[in-house]
Design a protein around this motif. Structure first.
Motif, PDB file in Angstrom:
ATOM      1  N   MET A   1       1.942  -8.105   8.834  1.00  0.00           N
ATOM      2  CA  MET A   1       2.165  -6.861   9.573  1.00  0.00           C
ATOM      3  C   MET A   1       3.058  -5.904   8.780  1.00  0.00           C
ATOM      4  SD  MET A   1       2.745  -8.490  13.374  1.00  0.00           S
ATOM      5  CE  MET A   1       3.130  -6.938  14.216  1.00  0.00           C
ATOM      6  N   GLU A   2       4.141  -6.423   8.213  1.00  0.00           N
ATOM      7  CA  GLU A   2       5.045  -5.575   7.433  1.00  0.00           C
ATOM      8  C   GLU A   2       4.334  -4.977   6.222  1.00  0.00           C
ATOM      9  OE1 GLU A   2       9.387  -7.616   8.510  1.00  0.00           O
ATOM     10  OE2 GLU A   2       8.545  -7.830   6.488  1.00  0.00           O
ATOM     11  N   ILE A   3       3.490  -5.774   5.575  1.00  0.00           N
ATOM     12  CA  ILE A   3       2.749  -5.272   4.414  1.00  0.00           C
ATOM     13  C   ILE A   3       1.805  -4.152   4.829  1.00  0.00           C
ATOM     14  CG2 ILE A   3       0.965  -5.867   2.722  1.00  0.00           C
ATOM     15  CD1 ILE A   3       2.337  -8.587   2.419  1.00  0.00           C
ATOM     16  N   LEU A   4       1.129  -4.322   5.971  1.00  0.00           N
ATOM     17  CA  LEU A   4       0.213  -3.278   6.431  1.00  0.00           C
ATOM     18  C   LEU A   4       0.969  -1.993   6.770  1.00  0.00           C
ATOM     19  CD1 LEU A   4      -2.529  -2.227   7.173  1.00  0.00           C
ATOM     20  CD2 LEU A   4      -2.386  -3.444   9.366  1.00  0.00           C
ATOM     21  N   VAL A   5       2.149  -2.112   7.358  1.00  0.00           N
ATOM     22  CA  VAL A   5       2.971  -0.934   7.640  1.00  0.00           C
ATOM     23  C   VAL A   5       3.293  -0.194   6.343  1.00  0.00           C
ATOM     24  CG1 VAL A   5       5.264  -0.180   8.390  1.00  0.00           C
ATOM     25  CG2 VAL A   5       3.981  -1.797   9.777  1.00  0.00           C
ATOM     26  N   ILE A   6       3.700  -0.948   5.328  1.00  0.00           N
ATOM     27  CA  ILE A   6       4.042  -0.347   4.029  1.00  0.00           C
ATOM     28  C   ILE A   6       2.810   0.247   3.357  1.00  0.00           C
ATOM     29  CG2 ILE A   6       4.883  -0.876   1.699  1.00  0.00           C
ATOM     30  CD1 ILE A   6       6.657  -3.065   3.119  1.00  0.00           C
ATOM     31  N   ASP A   7       1.687  -0.467   3.435  1.00  0.00           N
ATOM     32  CA  ASP A   7       0.445   0.055   2.854  1.00  0.00           C
ATOM     33  C   ASP A   7       0.005   1.343   3.551  1.00  0.00           C
ATOM     34  OD1 ASP A   7       0.315  -1.962   1.002  1.00  0.00           O
ATOM     35  OD2 ASP A   7      -1.175  -3.159   2.096  1.00  0.00           O
ATOM     36  N   ASN A   8       0.234   1.416   4.857  1.00  0.00           N
ATOM     37  CA  ASN A   8      -0.082   2.645   5.585  1.00  0.00           C
ATOM     38  C   ASN A   8       0.768   3.807   5.084  1.00  0.00           C
ATOM     39  OD1 ASN A   8      -2.156   2.733   7.650  1.00  0.00           O
ATOM     40  ND2 ASN A   8      -1.068   1.082   8.678  1.00  0.00           N
ATOM     41  N   VAL A   9       2.065   3.540   4.864  1.00  0.00           N
ATOM     42  CA  VAL A   9       2.947   4.591   4.359  1.00  0.00           C
ATOM     43  C   VAL A   9       2.500   5.036   2.972  1.00  0.00           C
ATOM     44  CG1 VAL A   9       5.291   5.112   3.598  1.00  0.00           C
ATOM     45  CG2 VAL A   9       4.933   3.879   5.741  1.00  0.00           C
ATOM     46  N   LYS A  10       2.181   4.087   2.105  1.00  0.00           N
ATOM     47  CA  LYS A  10       1.707   4.431   0.762  1.00  0.00           C
ATOM     48  C   LYS A  10       0.457   5.294   0.813  1.00  0.00           C
ATOM     49  CE  LYS A  10       3.409   0.516  -1.974  1.00  0.00           C
ATOM     50  NZ  LYS A  10       2.993  -0.686  -2.765  1.00  0.00           N
ATOM     51  N   SER A  11      -0.481   4.902   1.675  1.00  0.00           N
ATOM     52  CA  SER A  11      -1.714   5.667   1.811  1.00  0.00           C
ATOM     53  C   SER A  11      -1.427   7.063   2.344  1.00  0.00           C
ATOM     54  CB  SER A  11      -2.677   4.925   2.751  1.00  0.00           C
ATOM     55  OG  SER A  11      -3.857   5.667   2.950  1.00  0.00           O
ATOM     56  N   ALA A  12      -0.500   7.161   3.281  1.00  0.00           N
ATOM     57  CA  ALA A  12      -0.166   8.460   3.864  1.00  0.00           C
ATOM     58  C   ALA A  12       0.379   9.426   2.826  1.00  0.00           C
ATOM     59  CB  ALA A  12       0.848   8.273   4.992  1.00  0.00           C
ATOM     60  N   ILE A  13       1.310   8.947   1.999  1.00  0.00           N
ATOM     61  CA  ILE A  13       1.977   9.871   1.072  1.00  0.00           C
ATOM     62  C   ILE A  13       1.199  10.075  -0.223  1.00  0.00           C
ATOM     63  CG2 ILE A  13       4.257   9.425   2.036  1.00  0.00           C
ATOM     64  CD1 ILE A  13       4.812   7.532  -0.227  1.00  0.00           C
ATOM     65  N   THR A  14       0.235   9.198  -0.508  1.00  0.00           N
ATOM     66  CA  THR A  14      -0.561   9.369  -1.729  1.00  0.00           C
ATOM     67  C   THR A  14      -1.975   9.883  -1.451  1.00  0.00           C
ATOM     68  OG1 THR A  14      -1.313   7.056  -1.709  1.00  0.00           O
ATOM     69  CG2 THR A  14       0.712   7.554  -2.939  1.00  0.00           C
ATOM     70  N   GLN A  15      -2.518   9.559  -0.290  1.00  0.00           N
ATOM     71  CA  GLN A  15      -3.884   9.960   0.043  1.00  0.00           C
ATOM     72  C   GLN A  15      -3.954  10.949   1.202  1.00  0.00           C
ATOM     73  OE1 GLN A  15      -6.390   8.867  -1.915  1.00  0.00           O
ATOM     74  NE2 GLN A  15      -4.846   7.736  -3.089  1.00  0.00           N
ATOM     75  N   GLY A  16      -2.832  11.138   1.903  1.00  0.00           N
ATOM     76  CA  GLY A  16      -2.813  12.088   3.005  1.00  0.00           C
ATOM     77  C   GLY A  16      -3.387  11.573   4.299  1.00  0.00           C
ATOM     78  N   LYS A  17      -3.611  10.252   4.388  1.00  0.00           N
ATOM     79  CA  LYS A  17      -4.123   9.694   5.636  1.00  0.00           C
ATOM     80  C   LYS A  17      -3.775   8.214   5.719  1.00  0.00           C
ATOM     81  CE  LYS A  17      -8.698   8.846   3.622  1.00  0.00           C
ATOM     82  NZ  LYS A  17     -10.150   9.114   3.742  1.00  0.00           N
ATOM     83  N   PHE A  18      -3.771   7.697   6.944  1.00  0.00           N
ATOM     84  CA  PHE A  18      -3.454   6.297   7.197  1.00  0.00           C
ATOM     85  C   PHE A  18      -4.677   5.407   6.991  1.00  0.00           C
ATOM     86  CE2 PHE A  18       0.274   7.312  10.200  1.00  0.00           C
ATOM     87  CZ  PHE A  18       1.218   6.852   9.280  1.00  0.00           C
ATOM     88  N   LEU A  19      -4.394   4.139   6.732  1.00  0.00           N
ATOM     89  CA  LEU A  19      -5.463   3.138   6.683  1.00  0.00           C
ATOM     90  C   LEU A  19      -5.905   2.747   8.088  1.00  0.00           C
ATOM     91  CD1 LEU A  19      -3.905   0.785   3.969  1.00  0.00           C
ATOM     92  CD2 LEU A  19      -5.703   2.495   3.629  1.00  0.00           C
ATOM     93  N   THR A  20      -4.950   2.668   9.021  1.00  0.00           N
ATOM     94  CA  THR A  20      -5.265   2.219  10.380  1.00  0.00           C
ATOM     95  C   THR A  20      -4.700   3.209  11.397  1.00  0.00           C
ATOM     96  OG1 THR A  20      -3.291   0.774  10.368  1.00  0.00           O
ATOM     97  CG2 THR A  20      -5.380  -0.221   9.742  1.00  0.00           C
ATOM     98  N   LEU A  21      -5.298   4.382  11.425  1.00  0.00           N
ATOM     99  CA  LEU A  21      -4.940   5.403  12.399  1.00  0.00           C
ATOM    100  C   LEU A  21      -5.259   4.879  13.799  1.00  0.00           C
ATOM    101  CD1 LEU A  21      -4.060   8.490  12.315  1.00  0.00           C
ATOM    102  CD2 LEU A  21      -6.490   8.994  12.591  1.00  0.00           C
ATOM    103  N   VAL A  22      -4.393   5.167  14.771  1.00  0.00           N
ATOM    104  CA  VAL A  22      -4.660   4.706  16.139  1.00  0.00           C
ATOM    105  C   VAL A  22      -5.927   5.380  16.656  1.00  0.00           C
ATOM    106  CG1 VAL A  22      -2.239   4.223  16.618  1.00  0.00           C
ATOM    107  CG2 VAL A  22      -3.176   6.481  17.183  1.00  0.00           C
ATOM    108  N   PRO A  23      -6.694   4.693  17.510  1.00  0.00           N
ATOM    109  CA  PRO A  23      -8.012   5.191  17.924  1.00  0.00           C
ATOM    110  C   PRO A  23      -8.005   6.595  18.519  1.00  0.00           C
ATOM    111  CG  PRO A  23      -7.758   2.901  18.583  1.00  0.00           C
ATOM    112  CD  PRO A  23      -6.419   3.341  18.048  1.00  0.00           C
TER     113      PRO A  23
END
Length: 342
Positions: A311-333
């Motif tokens: 879970m912690e890794i996914l949270v961090i991966d989401n942050v990385k994706s947000a600041i480098t790609q401009g979007k989350f990996l697992t946006l809430v529905p």
């Protein structure tokens, strides 16, 4: 840090990273990271109002962060620079989504990472409730061997109704199929591709909400908590169930009217319960605590080293994706149409 002249986007971590420490440290390669682990909600709001976090683009938060719920009030104080909130949890009732959407703030959660551990907990509770396991356990600890232990029930003679066929519900159904349960489920709409995930004779049947309540021997709850599901199962719904129904909940306690559930257990309408979540945690209805046919856990569905790290890794991966790609990996529905850019 806030106020730095670096060109890296700012990230605010609210809470402690317990397991994914190496991954968290690497986040500083792409962001200026500020971590806050102490303080109060009022202090956080004051810091927001004073401009302390004006360079922050993304917030990463643990379930028990110092701020409490990200409700409309708190969200209103967030600086305009914040475009992303990465929440550590599959359930995200700790965040009011609409105020975030109104401010064009994307929110992510941690689906899939929690599926196996929560489904395992559900199966543990289902089996425990089938055997009314607390009765022989208590007798043994009191030196009475089996005491007045009653006979239990066998899964292969029963129908399991899965209420909410998302990742956790599906993972639970797969495990239940191996126990011989006849499977049925209710969801907002039928789930595509279930026939590819189950053996031909084990594919769960889609049924309406009322039919699931009326025809299931065991009901396992796997719904998110929101306005549509709060108090979804109350006196009326409990009364429509089979006499001697077994109810298991590993989702959120407030989906079930706890007092009505306790009364149904006392009357015998409900044969046994297996609960990992409660309506007013950590407070639990005393009728449930004292009832011998209640198998209770203190909300530990995801409490394994492996799942917490994932879970912690996914949270961090989401942050990385947000600041480098401009979007989350697992946006809430609810926010799927919203793709916020940095």
């Amino acid at each position: 840090m806030a106020g730095s002249t670096s060109q890296k986007p700012g990230v605010l971590m609210l809470g402690i990273v317990h397991h994914a420490k190496a991954e968290f440290e690497k986040l500083s390669e792409v962001a200026d990271v500020v971590q806050v682990t102490t303080g109060t909600r009022d202090e956080f709001i004051r810091d927001c109002d004073n401009g302390k976090y004006d360079n922050i683009v993304a917030i990463s938060r643990t379930y028990d962060s110092i701020t409490g719920r990200f409700d409309a009030e708190l969200v209103s104080h967030l600086p305009s620079s914040i475009k992303f909130i990465s929440h550590n949890g599959a359930g995200y009732d700790q965040i009011d989504i609409q105020p975030c959407t109104d401010k064009k703030i994307s929110v992510s959660n941690t689906p899939k990472a929690v599926d196996a551990a929560t489904a395992n907990t559900a199966i543990f509770l289902i089996l425990g409730a089938l055997r009314r396991a607390w009765i022989p356990q208590l007798a043994l600890r009191e030196g009475k061997w089996r005491g007045e232990s009653p006979l239990g029930r066998d899964p292969h003679t029963l129908t399991l109704g899965v209420l909410g066929m998302g990742g956790i519900g599906t993972a639970t159904a797969k495990r239940a199929a191996a126990l011989g349960f006849k499977l049925q489920y209710h969801n907002r709409k039928p789930v595509d591709g279930l026939d590819r995930q189950f053996a031909s004779n084990e594919v769960p049947k889609y049924v309406g909400f009322e039919e699931l309540l009326q025809s299931s021997d065991v009901i396992s709850v796997h719904l998110p908590l929101g306005p549509a599901t709060q108090g979804l199962i109350g006196k009326k719904e409990l009364s429509s169930m089979k006499d001697g129904v077994i109810i298991v909940n590993t989702a959120r306690g407030a989906i079930i009217d706890e007092e009505a559930l306790a009364e149904s257990l006392e009357s015998g309408k409900v044969w046994s319960v297996g609960l990992d979540v409660f309506e007013q945690e950590p407070k639990i209805n005393p009728k449930l605590i004292s009832h011998p046919s209640a198998v209770l856990l203190p909300h530990i569905g995801t409490a394994t080293i492996d799942t917490q790290k994932e879970m912690e890794i996914l949270v961090i991966d989401n942050v990385k994706s947000a600041i480098t790609q401009g979007k989350f990996l697992t946006l809430v529905p609810e926010q799927k149409p919203l793709l916020a850019k940095v």
